[in-house]
Design a protein around this motif. Structure first.
Motif, mmCIF file in Angstrom:
data_model
loop_
_atom_site.group_PDB
_atom_site.id
_atom_site.type_symbol
_atom_site.label_atom_id
_atom_site.label_comp_id
_atom_site.label_asym_id
_atom_site.label_seq_id
_atom_site.Cartn_x
_atom_site.Cartn_y
_atom_site.Cartn_z
ATOM 1 N N GLN A 299 0.833 -1.205 0.000
ATOM 2 C CA GLN A 299 0.000 0.000 0.000
ATOM 3 C C GLN A 299 0.866 1.253 0.000
ATOM 4 O O GLN A 299 0.588 2.205 -0.762
ATOM 5 C CB GLN A 299 -0.919 0.003 1.216
ATOM 6 N N ALA A 300 1.905 1.275 0.813
ATOM 7 C CA ALA A 300 2.746 2.468 0.916
ATOM 8 C C ALA A 300 3.416 2.789 -0.415
ATOM 9 O O ALA A 300 3.367 3.935 -0.895
ATOM 10 C CB ALA A 300 3.796 2.268 2.009
ATOM 11 N N GLN A 301 4.047 1.803 -1.035
ATOM 12 C CA GLN A 301 4.781 2.075 -2.271
ATOM 13 C C GLN A 301 3.827 2.415 -3.419
ATOM 14 O O GLN A 301 4.129 3.255 -4.270
ATOM 15 C CB GLN A 301 5.674 0.894 -2.638
ATOM 16 N N SER A 302 2.647 1.793 -3.435
ATOM 17 C CA SER A 302 1.689 2.073 -4.513
ATOM 18 C C SER A 302 1.130 3.484 -4.387
ATOM 19 O O SER A 302 1.081 4.243 -5.362
ATOM 20 C CB SER A 302 0.558 1.043 -4.489
ATOM 21 N N ARG A 303 0.728 3.859 -3.180
ATOM 22 C CA ARG A 303 0.151 5.186 -2.993
ATOM 23 C C ARG A 303 1.207 6.284 -3.085
ATOM 24 O O ARG A 303 0.909 7.395 -3.542
ATOM 25 C CB ARG A 303 -0.592 5.235 -1.658
ATOM 26 N N ALA A 304 2.427 5.965 -2.682
ATOM 27 C CA ALA A 304 3.502 6.943 -2.848
ATOM 28 C C ALA A 304 3.761 7.226 -4.323
ATOM 29 O O ALA A 304 4.210 8.323 -4.679
ATOM 30 C CB ALA A 304 4.775 6.434 -2.176
ATOM 31 N N ALA A 305 3.476 6.246 -5.187
ATOM 32 C CA ALA A 305 3.632 6.435 -6.629
ATOM 33 C C ALA A 305 2.380 7.025 -7.273
ATOM 34 O O ALA A 305 2.292 7.104 -8.504
ATOM 35 C CB ALA A 305 3.960 5.094 -7.285
ATOM 36 N N GLY A 306 1.405 7.441 -6.445
ATOM 37 C CA GLY A 306 0.205 8.088 -6.969
ATOM 38 C C GLY A 306 -0.883 7.136 -7.396
ATOM 39 O O GLY A 306 -1.821 7.533 -8.096
ATOM 40 N N ARG A 307 -0.810 5.883 -6.956
ATOM 41 C CA ARG A 307 -1.828 4.894 -7.313
ATOM 42 C C ARG A 307 -2.718 4.642 -6.095
ATOM 43 O O ARG A 307 -2.231 4.195 -5.056
ATOM 44 C CB ARG A 307 -1.154 3.593 -7.761
#
Length: 476
Positions: free
Chosen positions: A244-252
């Motif tokens: 979740q962290a890496q996906s949302r940090a990439a704007g997803r």
């Protein structure tokens, strides 16, 4: 119909509202294919198969993605211990896993991506994170790339933890990290690892970290935002937290709902190879039919821990045979669904309201199974009175279909599992011969051992010797 799901992220039951009306996107973390699947492994697949079937019954089109992790530290270590290529181990165990899923009537996913087939998507996501300041290449020359946990203030929201309370991530050498809690997105190749286990990248040859794999594959097939992400409760942290962290940090935006199934335990501990309490699916199916093992799993709520015992399994099997007995008395023999024939209707309007209410309440299968037995008891009473029970039998079939337990489903074979019983009987005979072969080899009577092998080969049975003992399968 109003489906309510226990969302791990919200730590509350929420009404399911899909991103796109009439359609549901579901991503489930599959297994790391390092060893034969045991009962604890397949519980997750069965639980989320019930979710999928209920979404279908509720009128949704379902895009269901379940991945395979076929490159990982554990795979490399186990393949080295067995002196075989890592990809050979992963491929063989992937086939074993598919057989276990098929045996338990788990519907094939819309797609089952393998990690090794999606390295370009992973590299793209990592590059976005580096560009936006959420990831960095290690300065120690290792070729590792890490996610910068402190760059994402929301880190910990899925598991409900504070960063200051977290322990160090143990997925890579900490010397290249800015913070011990940073986790690996890319692992530079080590001299001790086979060259085949690495891919080119902007940071040098290496392989993806575990967490980035699922983010990339979910995005590939379900888009930047999708409805439900599922997996075992042991994946909540760190795996799903990191996804979740890496996906949302990439704007997803990533997943709207997070569902986690509980463990099957033995002696109070999570079932696992390392604890020596593994129950391989094929061995369990020598004692009960696959449909009975599935019933045992489905009868418990997906969020409830189950303490496995053969006594409880056999009790569940006896209960399911009572359901089958009612259907055999209530329906003619020719009611078994033939391959290619129309399936029993999944229209929820044909289901008892109490069953629908139970399933809508966070997939309440224990209560749903209770409704099933209530209808069977009423049907048996009416049968004894000589009355027509076709409507009740239809309800039973409809409920069983939702749970993946309809004995007439072609997936179970003709006559509600006769093929499974035949396979089980053959397995007992073959294993007896394999024990004789092992005894002959131990006594250095290689002529007798070879004669047994040749007898099995003549019968179309292929034997594979593994460090865990011989396995067999029918030659194709």
């Amino acid at each position: 119909m109003s489906l309510r799901l226990h969302d791990t992220a919200a730590r509350a039951v929420r009404e399911f509202v899909p991103l796109e009306p009439g359609r549901a996107g579901v991503y489930v973390c599959g297994l790391t294919v390092q060893s034969q699947p045991h009962v604890g492994h397949v519980r997750s697949a069965v639980n989320f198969d019930v979710l999928r079937r209920w979404l279908l019954a509720s009128g949704y089109q379902v895009d269901f993605i379940r991945n395979i992790t076929d490159i990982d530290d554990k795979i490399l270590l186990k393949s080295a211990d067995q002196d075989r290529p890592w990809y050979n181990l992963a491929y063989e165990m992937s086939r074993e896993l598919t057989r276990a899923y098929d045996a338990l009537n788990v519907l094939p996913p819309t797609y089952e991506p393998a990690a090794t087939g999606h390295v370009p998507e992973m590299l793209q996501l990592i590059e976005e994170l580096v560009r936006d300041g959420h990831a960095y290449a290690a300065e120690d020359g290792s070729g590792d790339v890490y996610f910068d946990v402190l760059s994402w203030p929301a880190y910990g929201e899925l598991s409900g933890q504070r960063v200051d309370d977290m322990e160090a991530a143990e997925d890579a050498d900490p010397r290249g990290k800015r913070d011990p809690r940073d986790f690996a997105l890319w692992k530079g190749r080590k001299d001790s690892e086979p060259a085949t286990a690495s891919w080119p990248s902007p940071w040098g040859p290496g392989r993806p970290g575990w967490h980035i794999e699922c983010s990339a594959m979910a995005g590939k097939y379900l888009g930047p935002a999708f409805d439900i992400h599922g997996g075992g409760v042991d994946l909540r942290f760190p795996h799903h937290e990191n996804e979740q962290a890496q996906s949302r940090a990439a704007g997803r935006p990533f997943a709207s709902y997070w569902l986690h199934n509980a463990w099957i335990t033995t002696a109070g501990e999570k079932m696992s190879k390392s604890l020596g309490n593994s129950l391989v699916v094929g061995e369990v199916l020598q004692r009960v039919r696959a449909i009975e093992l599935r019933f045992y799993m489905v009868s418990a709520h997906y969020r409830s821990h189950v303490e496995f015992s053969f006594e409880a399994l056999e009790e569940a099997a006896a209960g399911f045979r009572r359901v089958e007995g009612f259907l055999e008395r209530a329906l003619p023999v020719d009611s078994v669904v033939e391959e290619g024939a129309p399936r029993p209707s999944r229209n929820p309007g044909e289901l008892p309201p109490a069953f629908v209410e139970a399933m809508d309440d966070d997939l309440g299968t224990p209560a749903a199974v209770g409704v099933l037995f209530d209808v069977v008891r009423e049907g048996n009473r009416l049968l004894a009175a000589g009355e027509d029970v076709s409507a009740l039998a239809g309800q039973v079939r409809a409920m069983l279909d939702v749970l993946g337990l309809d004995p007439a489903d072609p997936a179970w074979g003709a006559a509600a599992g006769s093929d499974e019983r035949l396979t089980s009987a053959v397995d007992v005979l073959v294993r007896g011969l394999l024990e004789q072969r092992a005894a002959a080899r131990a006594a250095k009577d290689f002529a007798a051992a070879d004669a047994i092998r040749d007898t099995l080969r003549t019968a179309g049975i292929a034997i594979t010797d593994t460090p865990d003992g011989p396995t067999w399968e029918l030659e194709q």
